[in-house]
Write an enzyme that holds these catalytic residues in place. Structure first.
Site, PDB file in Angstrom:
ATOM      1  N   ASN B 393      19.078   4.146  23.898  1.00 24.19           N
ATOM      2  CA  ASN B 393      18.756   3.038  24.777  1.00 24.19           C
ATOM      3  C   ASN B 393      19.116   3.369  26.221  1.00 24.19           C
ATOM      4  O   ASN B 393      18.255   3.728  27.022  1.00 24.19           O
ATOM      5  CB  ASN B 393      19.464   1.766  24.301  1.00 24.19           C
ATOM      6  CG  ASN B 393      19.045   0.544  25.087  1.00 24.19           C
ATOM      7  OD1 ASN B 393      18.285   0.638  26.036  1.00 24.19           O
ATOM      8  ND2 ASN B 393      19.546  -0.600  24.707  1.00 24.19           N
ATOM      9  N   ASP B 394      20.406   3.318  26.536  1.00 22.75           N
ATOM     10  CA  ASP B 394      20.836   3.519  27.924  1.00 22.75           C
ATOM     11  C   ASP B 394      20.362   4.850  28.503  1.00 22.75           C
ATOM     12  O   ASP B 394      20.063   4.940  29.691  1.00 22.75           O
ATOM     13  CB  ASP B 394      22.360   3.440  28.008  1.00 22.75           C
ATOM     14  CG  ASP B 394      22.859   2.040  27.682  1.00 22.75           C
ATOM     15  OD1 ASP B 394      22.102   1.087  27.965  1.00 22.75           O
ATOM     16  OD2 ASP B 394      23.962   1.908  27.144  1.00 22.75           O
ATOM     17  N   VAL B 395      20.284   5.878  27.649  1.00 26.70           N
ATOM     18  CA  VAL B 395      19.942   7.211  28.162  1.00 26.70           C
ATOM     19  C   VAL B 395      18.459   7.324  28.524  1.00 26.70           C
ATOM     20  O   VAL B 395      18.022   8.362  29.002  1.00 26.70           O
ATOM     21  CB  VAL B 395      20.311   8.322  27.158  1.00 26.70           C
ATOM     22  CG1 VAL B 395      21.801   8.342  26.918  1.00 26.70           C
ATOM     23  CG2 VAL B 395      19.555   8.170  25.851  1.00 26.70           C
ATOM     24  N   ALA B 434      26.164   0.058  27.393  1.00 28.14           N
ATOM     25  CA  ALA B 434      26.598  -0.139  28.760  1.00 28.14           C
ATOM     26  C   ALA B 434      26.445  -1.609  29.152  1.00 28.14           C
ATOM     27  O   ALA B 434      26.870  -2.022  30.224  1.00 28.14           O
ATOM     28  CB  ALA B 434      25.795   0.736  29.704  1.00 28.14           C
TER      29      ALA B 434
END
Lengths: 100, 464
Positions: B393-395, B434
């Site tokens: 997700n965040d990456v 995050a």
């Protein structure tokens, strides 16, 4: 004047940090997990200290307080040595190249 | 065995350990490297037996305990599922830490066995070395236990913070150093035990404020600590093998921490001071009310990918949780049969420890030459038809490149949005670790596949 042996050990230590630095940077990122498990296994070479501690007592009294700590450390380090090397081996076994 | 001869053999085992790490530079040489490591360990243990030369009944017990510990270790090594590697490594770190503590305690209680002097009159240098070893070992132990509990899900991954936390840690750290000075002056055993106790406590305090998403850094950091603890004991015992190994492991862990921090574009101090993810990002996700997303089902996904010429798979921690790696590999096999070019893109901090995704894919028989790191593959997204994001997700969040306000701004991300279409497998629209919303969800070229990663992938396989 004689050089203190400590300085020699310190030299080994610092040179090893440099060796470690260059060797670890050359480890391929896909093998970072095996790197952690194998460093785990080799840091259990602390077992040499544990063996000395365990065998330090004279034979008529095997289990005195200091040797008990040695024996406990042997168990912990042995779990790590066998577990660490074997799980690394198991992981490395799985890395295969494309067929053909 | 003479001291000089055994010192030479310890040097040999140190060199074998260096070769073990060197082997990991490529998968082909890695297995041989592991044998070097095993040989180095065997030499160290045998030489220690010979140099102690005490083959009394105590020796039998040593062997017995060695076998007991070894069997437990072997059992764990064969039984552990690959998805649980982060917990296992954290657990193993705790054992190294505790072993260091025990050896140091033993040396303090019986210094004559290690040629360190006698009780009440231990050499100052040895006292410093052993108390540093014991302190770092104890911090490694309790810190790793906390990391283990967080990774295992027994303890919440949410950071635990309170006011003045960092001052308390600093205070305790300075306290340990002062106590070491005091110990050198007084040789008092109470001081020694206090150092041990404070260090255990400090280990806990150091790790609780660090959130679940930062676990890759924590594990690497504890790896490094376990090395420094071993080196401290190595100096106490004047043992070359331990000093070399400690230095190797210490620098290895430090480099891994650095790589992980860079993967998140955060400084090391920012990570260890912790608290990320628990801050006020919750408000920002509320302000973003319902934006339209496109969602699809397995058939849509199968259709898109079958007609693509190239597909890039982006796996993340969610894949590990859902155990979807085998289904994923079946999907890729089916795609390859219909002539689609498939590769895998791995972000440095994907998963819960360095290289976690690579091991899982290797377990599912994915050849390692189809798996690429961020820098190697990031330019290929622009020419790729479909990006299949599974559990990451965040990456993949483009916000990291565009929004300076975002907490992840500047973090290197995979340019997933540049591919013609993005298939995003996720259970809901909830933000990642995050705690921030992913812009990718609302893009025109994104098709959300709301399902469990494994189930969705299996369904796609069926409709292929």
């Amino acid at each position: 004047m004689e050089i203190d042996p400590f300085i020699f050990r310190l030299s080994i230590f610092i040179l090893s940090i440099f060796v470690g630095y260059y060797v670890v940077w050359s480890v391929t990122p896909s093998l970072h997990t095996p790197l952690m498990s194998v460093t785990n296994a080799i840091s259990s070479v602390i077992i040499v200290g544990a063996i000395i501690a365990a065998l330090a007592s004279n034979s008529n009294k095997i289990f005195e307080i200091s040797s008990i700590f040695g024996f406990l450390a042997i168990i912990l380090a042995a779990v790590n040595i066998f577990g660490g090397f074997l799980v690394t081996q198991r992981m490395l076994q799985m890395y295969k190249k494309k067929k053909k | 065995m003479s001291a000089n001869l055994s010192a030479t053999f310890y040097l040999v085992s140190g060199i074998l350990f260096i070769l073990a790490l060197r082997g990991l530079s490529s998968p082909e040489t890695s297995r041989r490297g592991n044998y070097f490591g095993i040989a180095g360990m065997a030499i160290a243990i045998i030489v220690t037996f010979l140099s102690v030369g005490n083959f009394s009944s105590g020796f039998i017990y040593v062997l017995a305990f060695l076998i007991i510990g070894g069997s437990i270790g072997a059992f764990i090594a064969f039984r552990i599922p690959m998805t649980a590697m982060p917990e296992l490594v954290a657990g193993f770190h705790s054992l190294v830490g505790l072993a260091a503590v025990f050896v140091a305690i033993s040396a303090f209680l019986k210094p004559e066995a290690f040629n360190l002097g006698v009780i009440g009159n231990i050499k100052i240098a040895s006292l410093i070395e052993m108390s540093l070893g014991v302190a770092i070992g104890a911090i490694t132990f309790s810190g790793s236990i906390i990391a283990f509990l967080k990774l295992r899900g027994i303890m919440s991954g949410a950071p635990i913070t309170f006011k003045g936390q960092h001052f308390i840690n600093l205070f305790l750290g300075l306290g340990i150093i002062l106590l070491i000075f005091y110990l050198c002056k007084t040789q008092s055993s109470n001081t020694f035990w206090t150092i041990v106790a404070i260090s255990f406590f400090l280990g806990v305090l150091l790790i609780i404020p660090i959130g679940g998403a930062d676990m890759p850094v924590v594990i690497s950091m504890l790896n490094s600590y376990s090395g420094w603890a071993a080196a401290g004991i190595g100096f106490t015992l004047e043992n070359t093998a331990l000093i070399i190994t400690g230095a190797l492991v210490g620098s290895s862990g430090a480099i891994l921490s650095y790589i992980m921090c860079k993967g998140m574009n955060r400084s090391f101090f920012n990570v260890i001071l912790g608290g990320w993810g628990a801050t006020d990002q919750a408000t920002s996700s509320q302000s973003k009310e319902q934006k339209p997303t496109k969602s699809g089902n397995a058939d849509d996904a199968a259709f898109l990918m079958k007609n693509a010429s190239s597909v890039i798979i982006v796996p993340g921690y969610g894949m590990a949780v859902a155990q979807a790696q085998h289904a994923l590999r079946e999907m890729v096999d089916a795609l390859k049969k219909s002539g689609v070019k498939v590769s895998y893109a791995i972000h440095p901090v994907a998963g819960r420890m360095p290289g976690h995704m690579n091991v899982l894919l290797a377990e599912a028989n994915v050849p390692y030459d189809e798996v690429f790191e961020l820098e190697e593959i990031n330019n290929d997204f622009a020419n790729c038809d479909v990006a299949y994001v599974i559990g990451a997700n965040d990456v993949t969040n483009p916000v990291a490149k565009t929004d300076p306000q975002s907490p992840i701004f500047g973090m290197p991300v995979l340019d997933v949005e540049k591919s013609k279409s993005v298939l995003f497998v996720k259970r809901s629209l909830s933000p990642g670790y995050a705690g921030i919303d992913n812009d990718l969800f609302y893009r025109d070229n994104t098709l959300m596949l709301f399902a469990d990663a494994k189930k969705m992938t299996e369904e796609i396989v069926k409709s292929l």
